[in-house]
Design a protein around this motif. Structure first.
Motif, PDB file in Angstrom:
ATOM      1  N   ALA A  35      40.627  36.495  41.900  1.00  0.00           N
ATOM      2  CA  ALA A  35      40.122  36.755  40.562  1.00  0.00           C
ATOM      3  C   ALA A  35      39.963  35.457  39.789  1.00  0.00           C
ATOM      4  O   ALA A  35      40.594  34.443  40.097  1.00  0.00           O
ATOM      5  N   TRP A  36      39.113  35.509  38.787  1.00  0.00           N
ATOM      6  CA  TRP A  36      38.977  34.443  37.813  1.00  0.00           C
ATOM      7  C   TRP A  36      39.416  34.965  36.447  1.00  0.00           C
ATOM      8  O   TRP A  36      39.044  36.079  36.049  1.00  0.00           O
ATOM      9  N   PHE A  37      40.207  34.150  35.763  1.00  0.00           N
ATOM     10  CA  PHE A  37      40.594  34.396  34.387  1.00  0.00           C
ATOM     11  C   PHE A  37      40.212  33.185  33.552  1.00  0.00           C
ATOM     12  O   PHE A  37      40.033  32.089  34.082  1.00  0.00           O
ATOM     13  N   ARG A  38      40.133  33.376  32.257  1.00  0.00           N
ATOM     14  CA  ARG A  38      39.888  32.244  31.377  1.00  0.00           C
ATOM     15  C   ARG A  38      40.767  32.362  30.140  1.00  0.00           C
ATOM     16  O   ARG A  38      41.179  33.449  29.744  1.00  0.00           O
ATOM     17  N   GLU A  44      44.386  35.489  24.073  1.00  0.00           N
ATOM     18  CA  GLU A  44      44.983  36.004  25.289  1.00  0.00           C
ATOM     19  C   GLU A  44      44.143  35.630  26.503  1.00  0.00           C
ATOM     20  O   GLU A  44      42.930  35.441  26.407  1.00  0.00           O
ATOM     21  N   ARG A  45      44.809  35.518  27.624  1.00  0.00           N
ATOM     22  CA  ARG A  45      44.092  35.264  28.859  1.00  0.00           C
ATOM     23  C   ARG A  45      43.162  36.437  29.151  1.00  0.00           C
ATOM     24  O   ARG A  45      43.572  37.602  29.111  1.00  0.00           O
ATOM     25  N   GLU A  46      41.925  36.129  29.462  1.00  0.00           N
ATOM     26  CA  GLU A  46      40.890  37.130  29.607  1.00  0.00           C
ATOM     27  C   GLU A  46      40.448  37.250  31.059  1.00  0.00           C
ATOM     28  O   GLU A  46      40.183  36.250  31.729  1.00  0.00           O
ATOM     29  N   PHE A  47      40.353  38.472  31.514  1.00  0.00           N
ATOM     30  CA  PHE A  47      39.838  38.737  32.847  1.00  0.00           C
ATOM     31  C   PHE A  47      38.349  38.449  32.907  1.00  0.00           C
ATOM     32  O   PHE A  47      37.584  38.884  32.045  1.00  0.00           O
ATOM     33  N   VAL A  48      37.936  37.721  33.927  1.00  0.00           N
ATOM     34  CA  VAL A  48      36.535  37.344  34.089  1.00  0.00           C
ATOM     35  C   VAL A  48      35.889  38.118  35.231  1.00  0.00           C
ATOM     36  O   VAL A  48      34.875  38.794  35.046  1.00  0.00           O
ATOM     37  N   ALA A  49      36.460  38.018  36.422  1.00  0.00           N
ATOM     38  CA  ALA A  49      35.859  38.642  37.593  1.00  0.00           C
ATOM     39  C   ALA A  49      36.894  38.735  38.699  1.00  0.00           C
ATOM     40  O   ALA A  49      37.867  37.984  38.731  1.00  0.00           O
ATOM     41  N   HIS A 107      42.695  43.591  36.876  1.00  0.00           N
ATOM     42  CA  HIS A 107      42.322  42.871  35.666  1.00  0.00           C
ATOM     43  C   HIS A 107      43.531  42.253  34.959  1.00  0.00           C
ATOM     44  O   HIS A 107      43.363  41.591  33.923  1.00  0.00           O
ATOM     45  N   GLN A 108      44.723  42.442  35.510  1.00  0.00           N
ATOM     46  CA  GLN A 108      45.951  41.972  34.895  1.00  0.00           C
ATOM     47  C   GLN A 108      46.433  40.688  35.572  1.00  0.00           C
ATOM     48  O   GLN A 108      46.577  40.637  36.789  1.00  0.00           O
ATOM     49  N   ALA A 109      46.706  39.671  34.779  1.00  0.00           N
ATOM     50  CA  ALA A 109      47.164  38.407  35.333  1.00  0.00           C
ATOM     51  C   ALA A 109      48.464  38.552  36.108  1.00  0.00           C
ATOM     52  O   ALA A 109      48.702  37.821  37.079  1.00  0.00           O
ATOM     53  N   SER A 110      49.309  39.492  35.701  1.00  0.00           N
ATOM     54  CA  SER A 110      50.599  39.680  36.348  1.00  0.00           C
ATOM     55  C   SER A 110      50.481  40.186  37.775  1.00  0.00           C
ATOM     56  O   SER A 110      51.456  40.152  38.524  1.00  0.00           O
ATOM     57  N   ALA A 111      49.311  40.651  38.160  1.00  0.00           N
ATOM     58  CA  ALA A 111      49.107  41.154  39.507  1.00  0.00           C
ATOM     59  C   ALA A 111      48.852  40.045  40.527  1.00  0.00           C
ATOM     60  O   ALA A 111      48.765  40.342  41.720  1.00  0.00           O
ATOM     61  N   TYR A 112      48.750  38.818  40.088  1.00  0.00           N
ATOM     62  CA  TYR A 112      48.440  37.689  40.958  1.00  0.00           C
ATOM     63  C   TYR A 112      49.597  36.706  41.001  1.00  0.00           C
ATOM     64  O   TYR A 112      50.274  36.491  39.987  1.00  0.00           O
TER      65      TYR A 112
END
Length: 125
Positions: A35-38, A44-49, A107-112
């Motif tokens: 995934a990509w976040f920005r 807040e950290r935003e889900f990109v793709a 879409h959640q940063a905590s999943a990575y």
């Protein structure tokens, strides 16, 4: 242990394009979702793709779909984010992340659990 090396960021004018790369070293992307976040200061950290391990399904943030495309190249062990029609509000640090999320959490940063160092994208008006 997998390390992620990101590149491709820089300064671009509004309406321009950039291609970000996320390359794996010390391991492989095979079997992992990517995934990509920005993130920008104060937001807040935003889900990109995101792209599934199979590469057959892709997902995008609502504000980005239609302008950004994620794909993976298994031979190069690299995931790409093609960004077109860039806008000043796209300015952020972009992060690559690897994990094994289920569909409801991708879409959640905590999943990575593996993250790159981030690459700066700046879009001027």
């Amino acid at each position: 242990q997998v390390q992620l090396v990101e590149s491709g960021g820089g300064l671009v004018q509004a309406g321009g394009s950039l291609r970000l790369s996320c390359a794996a070293s010390g391991g492989t992307f095979r079997g992992y979702g990517v995934a990509w976040f920005r993130q920008t200061p104060g937001k807040e950290r935003e889900f990109v793709a995101a792209i599934r391990a199979s590469g057959s399904n892709t997902y995008y943030g609502d504000a980005l779909k239609g302008r950004f495309t994620i794909r993976r190249d298994y031979a190069e062990n690299t995931v790409y984010l093609q960004m077109n029609s860039l806008k000043p509000e796209d300015t952020a640090i972009y992060y690559c992340a690897v994990g094994r999320p289920i569909l409801s959490t991708l879409h959640q940063a905590s999943a990575y659990y593996y993250w790159g160092q981030g690459t700066q994208v700046t879009v001027s008006s």
